[in-house]
Write an enzyme that holds these catalytic residues in place. Structure first.
Site, mmCIF file in Angstrom:
data_model
loop_
_atom_site.group_PDB
_atom_site.id
_atom_site.type_symbol
_atom_site.label_atom_id
_atom_site.label_comp_id
_atom_site.label_asym_id
_atom_site.label_seq_id
_atom_site.Cartn_x
_atom_site.Cartn_y
_atom_site.Cartn_z
ATOM 1 C CD GLU A 1 -17.762 34.926 35.568
ATOM 2 O OE1 GLU A 1 -17.858 35.387 34.415
ATOM 3 O OE2 GLU A 1 -16.709 34.488 36.028
ATOM 4 C CD GLU B 1 -22.390 30.535 36.661
ATOM 5 O OE1 GLU B 1 -21.759 31.482 36.144
ATOM 6 O OE2 GLU B 1 -22.405 29.397 36.168
ATOM 7 C CB CYS C 1 -13.852 35.900 30.110
ATOM 8 S SG CYS C 1 -14.944 36.414 31.398
ATOM 9 C CB SER D 1 -18.616 31.148 35.015
ATOM 10 O OG SER D 1 -19.705 31.878 34.510
ATOM 11 C CE LYS E 1 -12.568 36.240 23.993
ATOM 12 N NZ LYS E 1 -13.700 35.757 24.784
ATOM 13 C CD GLU F 1 -15.443 32.641 23.256
ATOM 14 O OE1 GLU F 1 -15.162 33.799 22.870
ATOM 15 O OE2 GLU F 1 -15.674 32.372 24.438
ATOM 16 C CD GLU G 1 -19.767 24.386 22.671
ATOM 17 O OE1 GLU G 1 -19.276 24.775 21.590
ATOM 18 O OE2 GLU G 1 -19.167 23.645 23.464
ATOM 19 C CB CYS H 1 -7.387 40.547 27.211
ATOM 20 S SG CYS H 1 -8.535 39.373 27.942
#
Lengths: 168, 676
Positions: free
Chosen positions: B280, B283, B300, B320, B359, B362, B367, B504
């Protein structure tokens, strides 16, 4: 092009109210005048244009009993079941009208979308008990005969047929 | 004591300081007046009536919505208030599901606790529970309306704190329910799966969706190799389920428990967090050099990613492209570990242990599924792991600490602080400053990005260049910040967003706690972890260095991109069709569909729609063209979008629309003439 005209009208209503979320209730009222109910996709559109969540709009639309999310018949008949009307046997009127319109239990609108029959908890016309409202007009001190006569008039006007076999 | 600021509560003098309402004052007097609907982080609602107190001269008042006035004499335990509280709880129980022993919230449910505290042994009212089916549609959450007490905590946190509003009250009186719009399932609406609703729900009406059974099944299957990855925030919270204070680190016990339960390998998500930092940051440096897609947003947090996809299509390209540490781990495990452990992809089961409900969503995104199997097979929340440990009968506190397996079990402090709001930014700074200056820095702590406020801004000078950073937690705060960026009021280079307030450590998968300081304690625990570790900067992680050398090649290189990066796209909020507005359904009709999604609406789709209709009418095309509206083409960043026949036009103008309509109705017109 009818649906198209209506949607343009919805856009107009939203704009006339300044796309202001505080004007949600007047907006929904005006939309219900157009559609005679509040279609789901129109409510989603209203939420989008006012910048609020569809869940909030749905909450408001389901809170007030005068809003409906189901399509209603052309003529809406509301029979009062407030205390005064109830003791004057207003539910007999309800049963007679439902029978005339061939509405089975649990059904409030006939398949031709001509009539919707509902009960309301008080029209505030207790002195006229038993009372009912057809569209915007209040009728009081009803007897089953008078109530049926009012319904039959509408059936004749709308269908050109005698009312005996309506919905059969 | 100064009498002008004193309230007398149950014969005790209490000084009014910052308290906004009587309830806070009563709690300061160390009296735990029960409530369902009061949360200091939410607006005052006054629905549950459990906090009714007797104020002399005023009678019964709800403490939560009564401002404290000097000289008030308050009684919290009169015969009347006690009776009232019991009746309220009895009535709630009368239309509540009665299956406490099998409820996920059993022992942490506030209704259950209150019934016990108030000594309610019988319910005098007839049970009115309606037995509404569960909504299990969401990958993250389960809704059970039979357990809802209508306190509205979930509704308010979703709209006030997260600015999403996926659920709200609907209907009225005894028919009132909390529901997504139009009574749809939760997975069909704009819910971002953050689960904050479940975190504040006092009962079992909203709970994280459990994957415990699936994980046990994999563990019992001899053909499967089951791998665990443990997120940073889990280690400072799970102890709470076993009587430890919040913030106490139990990494070693977690590893021991996972090995005892039967996991073949136990790794640390902080390792892939270290990888995330390098990818990251690289990037970020690249974007700064090219001056594109600045500010860069962290990616994230899957709830935040979905939030951007739904509400801010113009910023999707600013996210990102790095996968989250969870998904980087999944990709590495299924690509590299399958080789080193000699396991077939379909026989490896990756289980991640997360503080988070999003999560779960996710892990199931398209993807992150390859060859029909997901990179991460199951996601357990901290709570679920706690329940597995309980089921296995392990004395968690007494377990001898064990270490993670190598190589993916070795991390630096930078990978651990990901668990806090501000952690990703700080970890990135620890790398970026050294890389840009080329110097090693002794100090690794960047206190300016730490703190409790939901929006924190800081300016950082590296080698004469000024970087502007923002650290945000809570999606409502994120929305505020994004609006400022859009209007040009604020400018940033890097923005870190975590959907849950505090990051988190405050995730919805964490153990349920009534300790108001729980988040601060867990945060403290995370920073202590960082300090205790040998290394603090991701670039120092020897196993990360080795991984790049042996397998990944360059940071940000080809192989790294293939495994560690992804892309995100615009997303509809509501999963449903549009509506047809004008009807000619002949086969030769040309269909024109105008997008009325928020983005297109704001970009003028209403005017465009109006002008197209005008054109159709003026040119008597009514019979040839059907116009409809839809609620999103998922091309929101380029709106207004319309589809004319089979052509999709982005950034459509009336001229472009007319041109396309003319071109495509041409053949029909000739046909009409021909028939005539």
């Amino acid at each position: 092009m009818e649906t198209l005209r209506k949607f343009e009208r919805v856009c107009e209503i939203v704009d006339q109210n300044g796309r202001n979320e505080a004007r949600l209730i007047p907006i929904l009222q005006a939309i219900q005048v157009e559609y005679r109910y509040l279609p789901e996709e129109i409510l989603t559109f209203v939420a989008t244009s006012l910048g609020i969540s569809p869940a909030r709009v749905f909450g408001v639309a389901t809170f007030y009993s005068l809003f409906t999310l189901k399509p209603k018949g052309k003529h809406v008949i509301r029979i009062c079941n407030g205390t005064a009307c109830h003791v004057k046997q207003s539910m007999d009127l309800y049963d007679i009208i439902c029978t005339r319109l061939n509405l089975v239990a649990g059904q409030d609108t006939d398949p031709d979308m001509l009539f919707t029959v509902e009960t309301v908890n008080c029209l505030g016309a207790c002195g006229l008990a038993p009372a009912m409202v057809i569209n915007e007009e209040v009728y009081g001190q009803l007897t089953p005969e008078r109530a049926l006569a009012l319904i039959d008039d509408i059936i004749r006007k709308e269908t050109g047929n005698e009312p005996d076999h309506y919905g059969a | 004591m100064d009498d002008s600021h004193v309230v007398i509560i149950d014969n005790k003098e209490i000084l009014i300081e910052q308290e906004q309402n009587l309830l806070e004052l009563v709690r300061k007097a160390q009296i735990d007046l029960p409530t369902f609907c009061y949360h200091s982080e939410l607006s005052v609602y006054g629905a549950c009536r459990l906090c009714m107190v007797d104020v002399e001269g005023m009678g019964l008042v709800p403490a939560c919505s009564t401002p404290p006035l000097a000289g008030m004499k308050v009684h919290t335990n009169t015969e009347e208030t006690r009776k009232m509280r019991r009746i309220i709880v009895e009535l709630l129980l009368a239309n509540h599901s009665q299956n406490c022993p099998t409820c996920q919230k059993s022992t942490t449910c506030q209704l259950q606790t209150l019934a016990r505290r108030l000594g309610i042994t019988t319910i005098r009212f007839k049970n009115q529970n309606r037995d509404v089916p569960l909504d299990c549609s969401s990958p993250s959450l389960v809704r059970d309306q039979n357990k809802c007490v209508l306190c509205g905590d979930c509704v308010r946190i979703c709209s006030e704190v997260q600015s999403v509003g996926a659920i709200d009250f609907a209907y009225r009186g005894m028919h009132t329910v909390v529901t997504p719009s139009f009574g749809k399932d939760l997975d069909k609406v704009e819910c971002v799966n953050c689960g904050q609703c479940a975190r504040v729900c006092p009962t079992g009406a909203l709970t994280p969706k459990s994957e415990v059974d699936e994980v046990w099944k994999a563990l019992h299957d001899p053909d499967k190799t089951v791998i665990a990855e443990v997120a940073p925030a889990v280690r400072v919270a799970i102890g709470e389920m076993f009587g430890l204070e919040p913030g106490v680190t139990t990494t070693g016990q977690i590893v021991a428990a996972l090995k005892a339960i039967g996991f073949d390998k136990v790794f640390d998500t902080s390792f892939t967090a270290d990888l995330t930092v390098l990818e990251e940051s690289t990037e970020f440096i690249g974007r700064i050099e090219k001056n594109e897609h600045i500010p860069q947003f962290t990616s994230c947090c899957p709830a935040w990613v979905k939030f951007v996809e739904q509400y801010y299509p113009e910023f999707v390209s600013h996210l990102s492209s790095c996968k989250s540490p969870q998904q980087m781990f999944g990709a590495l495990a299924k690509d590299i570990l399958t080789g080193s452990l000699k396991v077939k992809r379909e026989d490896m089961v990756v289980v991640s242990i997360m503080p988070c409900t999003a999560k779960k969503f996710e892990a199931k995104r398209d993807e992150f599924t390859h060859d029909g199997t997901p990179d991460v097979d199951h996601v357990l929340t901290t709570q679920e792991l706690g329940r597995m440990i309980e089921e296995a009968g392990l004395h968690f506190k007494e377990l001898s600490p064990e270490s993670f397996h190598l190589p993916f079990g070795f991390k630096t402090g930078a990978g651990v602080i990901f668990g806090n709001s501000g952690g990703v930014s700080e970890a990135v700074l620890r790398y970026v400053t050294e890389r840009l200056t080329g110097e090693r820095r002794e100090n690794y702590e960047y206190k300016s990005v730490r703190g409790e406020s939901g929006i924190r801004e800081t300016l950082l000078n590296v080698k004469g260049k000024e970087f502007s950073l923002a650290v945000v937690s809570g999606l409502g705060n994120a929305r505020t910040l994004l609006e400022k960026i859009k209007s040009g009021e604020s400018r940033y280079d890097l923005v870190e967003v975590m959907a849950c307030p505090g990051g988190c450590i405050g995730g919805a998968g964490q153990p349920i706690s009534r300790d108001p300081a729980v988040k601060q304690k867990r945060t403290k625990g995370i920073f202590e972890n960082d300090r205790m570790l040998e290394l603090h900067k991701s670039q120092q992680n020897p196993y990360v260095i080795e991984l790049y050398k042996d397998t990944l090649g360059e940071i940000g290189g080809h192989k790294a991109h293939e495994l560690l990066h992804t892309g995100y796209k615009n997303r509809k909020r509501m999963v449903d069709g549009g509506m047809t507005l004008s009807g000619f359904n002949g086969e030769s009709a040309l269909e024109v569909n105008v997008c009325f999604g928020t983005s297109c609406f704001l970009r003028g789709s209403q005017k465009l729609f109006h002008d197209i209709l005008g054109h159709i009418r003026m040119n008597n095309l009514d019979d040839m063209v059907t116009v409809s509206a839809s609620f999103c083409y998922e091309k929101c960043d380029k709106g207004p979008t319309i589809r004319i026949g089979d052509t999709v036009i982005e950034g459509c103008t009336i001229e472009a629309a007319v041109e396309a309509i003319e071109r495509q109705t041409g053949p029909f017109k000739r046909e009409v003439t021909h028939h005539a």
